[in-house]
Write a protein that holds these residues in place. Structure first.
Motif, short mmCIF file in Angstrom:
data_model
loop_
_atom_site.label_atom_id
_atom_site.label_comp_id
_atom_site.label_asym_id
_atom_site.label_seq_id
_atom_site.Cartn_x
_atom_site.Cartn_y
_atom_site.Cartn_z
N GLU A 154 0.84 -1.20 0.00
CA GLU A 154 0.00 0.00 0.00
C GLU A 154 0.87 1.25 0.00
O GLU A 154 0.61 2.20 -0.74
N ARG A 155 1.90 1.25 0.83
CA ARG A 155 2.77 2.42 0.95
C ARG A 155 3.50 2.70 -0.35
O ARG A 155 3.46 3.83 -0.87
N PHE A 156 4.18 1.69 -0.88
CA PHE A 156 4.97 1.91 -2.08
C PHE A 156 4.10 2.01 -3.33
O PHE A 156 4.52 2.59 -4.34
N GLY A 157 2.88 1.48 -3.26
CA GLY A 157 1.95 1.70 -4.36
C GLY A 157 1.64 3.18 -4.53
O GLY A 157 1.60 3.69 -5.66
N ARG A 158 1.47 3.85 -3.40
CA ARG A 158 1.21 5.30 -3.47
C ARG A 158 2.43 6.05 -3.98
O ARG A 158 2.32 6.98 -4.80
N VAL A 159 3.63 5.64 -3.51
CA VAL A 159 4.87 6.32 -3.91
C VAL A 159 5.13 6.13 -5.40
O VAL A 159 5.41 7.09 -6.13
N VAL A 160 5.05 4.87 -5.86
CA VAL A 160 5.31 4.58 -7.27
C VAL A 160 4.25 5.23 -8.15
O VAL A 160 4.56 5.80 -9.21
N GLY A 161 3.00 5.16 -7.73
CA GLY A 161 1.93 5.78 -8.51
C GLY A 161 2.11 7.28 -8.65
O GLY A 161 1.84 7.85 -9.71
N ALA A 162 2.59 7.92 -7.59
CA ALA A 162 2.80 9.37 -7.61
C ALA A 162 3.95 9.77 -8.52
O ALA A 162 4.03 10.91 -8.97
N ASN A 163 4.87 8.82 -8.78
CA ASN A 163 6.04 9.11 -9.61
C ASN A 163 6.03 8.34 -10.92
O ASN A 163 7.07 8.13 -11.53
N LYS A 164 4.85 7.93 -11.38
CA LYS A 164 4.76 7.03 -12.54
C LYS A 164 5.33 7.62 -13.82
O LYS A 164 5.80 6.88 -14.68
N GLU A 165 5.30 8.93 -13.98
CA GLU A 165 5.82 9.53 -15.19
C GLU A 165 7.34 9.44 -15.26
O GLU A 165 7.92 9.38 -16.35
N GLU A 166 7.98 9.38 -14.08
CA GLU A 166 9.44 9.35 -14.03
C GLU A 166 9.96 7.95 -13.75
O GLU A 166 10.95 7.52 -14.35
N TRP A 167 9.31 7.24 -12.86
CA TRP A 167 9.77 5.89 -12.48
C TRP A 167 9.07 4.85 -13.37
O TRP A 167 8.29 4.02 -12.89
N THR A 168 9.36 4.89 -14.64
CA THR A 168 8.60 4.07 -15.60
C THR A 168 8.80 2.57 -15.40
O THR A 168 7.85 1.79 -15.52
N HIS A 169 10.01 2.15 -15.10
CA HIS A 169 10.26 0.72 -14.85
C HIS A 169 9.43 0.22 -13.69
O HIS A 169 8.77 -0.82 -13.78
N GLU A 170 9.47 0.95 -12.58
CA GLU A 170 8.76 0.50 -11.40
C GLU A 170 7.24 0.54 -11.60
O GLU A 170 6.52 -0.36 -11.16
N TYR A 171 6.77 1.55 -12.30
CA TYR A 171 5.33 1.64 -12.56
C TYR A 171 4.87 0.47 -13.43
O TYR A 171 3.82 -0.15 -13.15
N GLU A 172 5.64 0.11 -14.43
CA GLU A 172 5.28 -1.04 -15.27
C GLU A 172 5.31 -2.34 -14.48
O GLU A 172 4.47 -3.22 -14.68
N HIS A 173 6.27 -2.45 -13.58
CA HIS A 173 6.33 -3.65 -12.72
C HIS A 173 5.08 -3.76 -11.87
O HIS A 173 4.49 -4.84 -11.76
N TRP A 174 4.67 -2.67 -11.27
CA TRP A 174 3.49 -2.68 -10.42
C TRP A 174 2.24 -3.02 -11.21
O TRP A 174 1.37 -3.76 -10.74
N LYS A 175 2.12 -2.50 -12.41
CA LYS A 175 0.96 -2.83 -13.25
C LYS A 175 0.99 -4.31 -13.60
O LYS A 175 -0.06 -4.99 -13.59
N LYS A 176 2.17 -4.83 -13.95
CA LYS A 176 2.29 -6.24 -14.32
C LYS A 176 1.89 -7.15 -13.17
O LYS A 176 1.27 -8.21 -13.36
N MET A 177 2.22 -6.76 -11.94
CA MET A 177 1.90 -7.54 -10.76
C MET A 177 0.43 -7.41 -10.37
O MET A 177 -0.08 -8.17 -9.54
N GLY A 178 -0.28 -6.47 -11.00
CA GLY A 178 -1.70 -6.27 -10.67
C GLY A 178 -1.91 -5.52 -9.37
O GLY A 178 -2.99 -5.62 -8.76
N TRP A 179 -0.91 -4.76 -8.94
CA TRP A 179 -1.01 -4.04 -7.67
C TRP A 179 -1.49 -2.61 -7.86
O TRP A 179 -1.75 -1.92 -6.86
#
Length: 218
Positions: A192-217
């Motif tokens: 939950e915590r890092f979902g908010r962090v990664v989501g807030a930085n999705k335009e810059e942290w593209t690798h991590e955002y794609e990982h989170w989407k792939k995991m269904g989180w």
């Protein structure tokens, strides 16, 4: 099963003996094992450039990639470090600091880990707890730990046997998929915590955002 030894004392290291005892127990339980000596490798310091958040790759061309790949390929990992002024060795801490992408992406999820430590007089439990706490924050499930203070010679003999049994426990928990409810709840809060962090930085942290989407989180 992977052993990661952070002691710089080579074959004289009592911490190494405990790591090897864990791996021996794992082998007796049917696991294949490998040992990595961090102090024989060249691992640069993290400089917080955040490139790994964007690309999934580190800017440093050193030995960390080998260690990281081996950890990602392992179902179980035992980490060992002696007590240096109340904490892990510089070599172990340098490795941990390079794993910030792992905590953001919870890349140790599903892996079982344990820790071992030795101290000249006191403090091994604090180091074991630190290692386990950090790895659980990256998604791993901590099975346990053991260690010894060198002022008590009998303590090392006990720790060696506990380490061997710890290796067997690691293998058993991997095979059985043992659930630790308290750690499962902690993993949920971390997502939950890092979902908010990664989501807030999705335009810059593209690798991590794609990982989170792939995991269904997300």
């Amino acid at each position: 099963m992977l052993g990661v030894n952070g002691s710089p004392r080579g074959e004289k290291s009592t911490t190494l003996k405990l790591v090897e005892a864990v791996l021996t127990g794992a082998e007796e339980a049917g696991a294949q094992t490998e040992l990595i000596d961090l102090c024989a490798l060249s691992i640069d310091y993290c400089n917080a450039c955040a490139v790994c958040y964007k690309t999934g790759e580190c800017i440093h061309n050193d030995d960390f990639g080998k260690v990281y790949d081996e950890m990602m390929a392992s179902d179980g990992i035992v980490f060992g470090s002696p007590v240096y002024f109340g904490s892990v060795t510089a070599q172990m801490k340098t490795m941990i600091d390079r794993m910030s992408d792992a905590v953001h992406c919870q890349l140790l999820l599903g892996k079982r880990i344990a820790s071992v430590s030795t101290a000249g007089s006191q403090g091994h439990q604090e180091v074991e707890d630190y290692i386990n706490r950090v790895m659980v924050a990256m998604g791993a499930t901590a099975v346990g730990s053991t260690g010894a203070d060198m002022v008590d010679p009998a303590g090392m003999e006990l720790a060696l046997e506990e380490a061997r049994q710890l290796g067997k426990t690691l293998v058993r928990e991997i095979q059985e998929g043992t659930i630790h409810p308290g750690q499962e709840e902690f993993h949920r809060t971390m997502r939950e915590r890092f979902g908010r962090v990664v989501g807030a930085n999705k335009e810059e942290w593209t690798h991590e955002y794609e990982h989170w989407k792939k995991m269904g989180w997300l």
